[in-house]
Design a protein around this motif. Structure first.
Motif, mmCIF file in Angstrom:
data_model
loop_
_atom_site.group_PDB
_atom_site.id
_atom_site.type_symbol
_atom_site.label_atom_id
_atom_site.label_comp_id
_atom_site.label_asym_id
_atom_site.label_seq_id
_atom_site.Cartn_x
_atom_site.Cartn_y
_atom_site.Cartn_z
ATOM 1 N N UNK A 121 15.379 -29.881 -10.683
ATOM 2 C CA UNK A 121 15.431 -29.209 -11.923
ATOM 3 C C UNK A 121 14.039 -28.784 -12.400
ATOM 4 N N UNK A 122 13.075 -28.589 -11.347
ATOM 5 C CA UNK A 122 11.710 -27.925 -11.766
ATOM 6 C C UNK A 122 10.663 -28.857 -11.997
ATOM 7 N N UNK A 123 10.926 -30.252 -11.864
ATOM 8 C CA UNK A 123 9.782 -31.242 -12.387
ATOM 9 C C UNK A 123 8.575 -31.135 -11.553
ATOM 10 N N UNK A 124 8.746 -31.347 -10.334
ATOM 11 C CA UNK A 124 7.500 -31.079 -9.322
ATOM 12 C C UNK A 124 6.724 -29.663 -9.645
ATOM 13 N N UNK A 125 7.638 -28.761 -9.586
ATOM 14 C CA UNK A 125 7.187 -27.275 -9.780
ATOM 15 C C UNK A 125 6.294 -27.020 -10.956
ATOM 16 N N UNK A 126 6.675 -27.951 -12.191
ATOM 17 C CA UNK A 126 5.883 -27.828 -13.369
ATOM 18 C C UNK A 126 4.527 -28.668 -13.344
ATOM 19 N N UNK A 127 4.748 -29.786 -12.684
ATOM 20 C CA UNK A 127 3.408 -30.479 -12.331
ATOM 21 C C UNK A 127 2.567 -29.870 -11.413
ATOM 22 N N UNK A 128 2.982 -28.976 -10.584
ATOM 23 C CA UNK A 128 1.867 -28.006 -9.805
ATOM 24 C C UNK A 128 1.404 -26.881 -10.599
ATOM 25 N N UNK A 129 2.447 -26.337 -11.393
ATOM 26 C CA UNK A 129 1.953 -25.123 -12.056
ATOM 27 C C UNK A 129 1.210 -25.477 -13.513
ATOM 28 N N UNK A 130 1.329 -26.716 -13.697
ATOM 29 C CA UNK A 130 0.397 -26.791 -14.984
ATOM 30 C C UNK A 130 -0.969 -26.609 -14.736
ATOM 31 N N UNK A 131 -1.322 -26.939 -13.332
ATOM 32 C CA UNK A 131 -3.008 -26.892 -13.080
ATOM 33 C C UNK A 131 -3.363 -25.599 -12.506
ATOM 34 N N UNK A 132 -2.414 -24.337 -12.164
ATOM 35 C CA UNK A 132 -2.642 -23.227 -11.704
ATOM 36 C C UNK A 132 -2.857 -22.276 -12.752
ATOM 37 N N UNK A 133 -3.418 -21.103 -12.231
ATOM 38 C CA UNK A 133 -3.669 -20.021 -13.135
ATOM 39 C C UNK A 133 -2.503 -18.768 -13.061
ATOM 40 N N UNK A 134 -2.790 -17.933 -13.832
ATOM 41 C CA UNK A 134 -1.877 -16.936 -13.965
ATOM 42 C C UNK A 134 -2.016 -15.840 -12.781
ATOM 43 N N UNK A 135 -3.218 -15.887 -11.748
ATOM 44 C CA UNK A 135 -3.089 -15.097 -10.701
ATOM 45 C C UNK A 135 -2.471 -15.849 -9.735
ATOM 46 N N UNK A 150 11.290 -24.428 -16.138
ATOM 47 C CA UNK A 150 10.282 -23.675 -15.737
ATOM 48 C C UNK A 150 9.785 -22.676 -16.815
ATOM 49 N N UNK A 151 10.775 -22.037 -17.439
ATOM 50 C CA UNK A 151 10.577 -20.925 -18.415
ATOM 51 C C UNK A 151 9.913 -21.925 -19.824
ATOM 52 N N UNK A 152 10.731 -22.859 -20.059
ATOM 53 C CA UNK A 152 10.478 -23.577 -21.136
ATOM 54 C C UNK A 152 8.946 -24.212 -21.282
ATOM 55 N N UNK A 153 8.729 -24.401 -19.992
ATOM 56 C CA UNK A 153 7.174 -24.903 -19.623
ATOM 57 C C UNK A 153 5.917 -24.197 -20.122
ATOM 58 N N UNK A 154 6.510 -22.826 -19.909
ATOM 59 C CA UNK A 154 5.139 -21.934 -20.129
ATOM 60 C C UNK A 154 4.036 -21.960 -19.093
ATOM 61 N N UNK A 155 4.340 -22.629 -17.983
ATOM 62 C CA UNK A 155 3.177 -22.613 -17.101
ATOM 63 C C UNK A 155 2.943 -21.162 -16.652
#
Ligand SMILES: C[S@@+](CC[C@H](N)C(=O)[O-])C[C@H]1O[C@@H](n2cnc3c(N)ncnc32)[C@H](O)[C@@H]1O
Length: 184
Positions: A51-65, A85-90
């Protein structure tokens, strides 16, 4: 934006306490975030989105590039992941691909700087071999459940530890652990 990511992660953790949802959880999520923050990958491949949990965990420390490509075989889970993932705003651009990673990985274009393996344990070596020629020196491969599922992924662990192609270490986390392998 960071608050939205934290709120989404907490919401997923709460639903994991109500129904079986094999997310990596908070402790491994923190470790995964630290690995991503250390290596600063521009392009990440994740195998096993749920459901995207680990995706968000990784994505929250990554930039928009940066970009994350994540593969999930279950259509319903993939749809929930897209919403989370949409709701997380990463910030990174995330593509959730629905399908079997064994079919999808060979069709992906480009190279990856970090791979997170968290799908069928007995297929880890197959996933790695399919993406391996698109990993440069210094690329990092993180394999979840290298403690509890070490028997199912024995061929994988033997390969990353013994092939000479990786510098590999097991990092224990609670009653399990992850194998972190850096391409030579
Ligand atoms: C342990 S869960 C992933 C948890 C997620 N990484 C997290 O921590 O939030 C494993 C997921 O891999 C998916 N999966 C299993 N085999 C797969 C395959 N061959 N290709 C793509 N996804 C697969 C399952 O449907 C399941 O959702």
């Amino acid at each position: 934006m960071k608050q939205a990511a934290e709120d989404t992660l907490r919401r997923i953790e709460q639903s994991a306490s109500r129904r079986y949802l094999p997310i990596i959880g908070r402790e491994k999520g923190r470790l995964l975030g630290e690995i991503v923050a250390k290596h600063k990958p521009r392009r990440v491949l994740e195998v096993g989105t749920l459901v995207g949990y680990s995706t968000i965990q990784m994505g929250k420390t990554m930039g928009s590039d940066a970009e994350i490509v994540t593969i999930e075989v279950d259509r319903d889970e993939a749809e929930v992941a897209r919403e989370n993932i949409r709701a997380s705003g990463i910030r990174p651009h995330v593509t959730v691909i629905t399908g079997d990673a064994l079919d999808i990985i060979p069709k992906l274009a480009g190279t990856f700087d970090l791979v997170f393996l968290d799908a069928a344990k007995h297929q880890y070596l197959a996933y790695l071999r399919l993406v391996e020629d698109r990993l440069g020196a210094g690329a990092v491969v993180v394999a979840d459940n290298a403690g509890v599922s070490s028997r199912s992924m024995r061929d994988y662990l033997e390969y990353v530890r013994g092939s000479g192609r990786y510098s590999s270490e097991y990092i224990p986390v609670g009653w399990d652990g992850v194998e972190v392998s850096v391409k030579q």
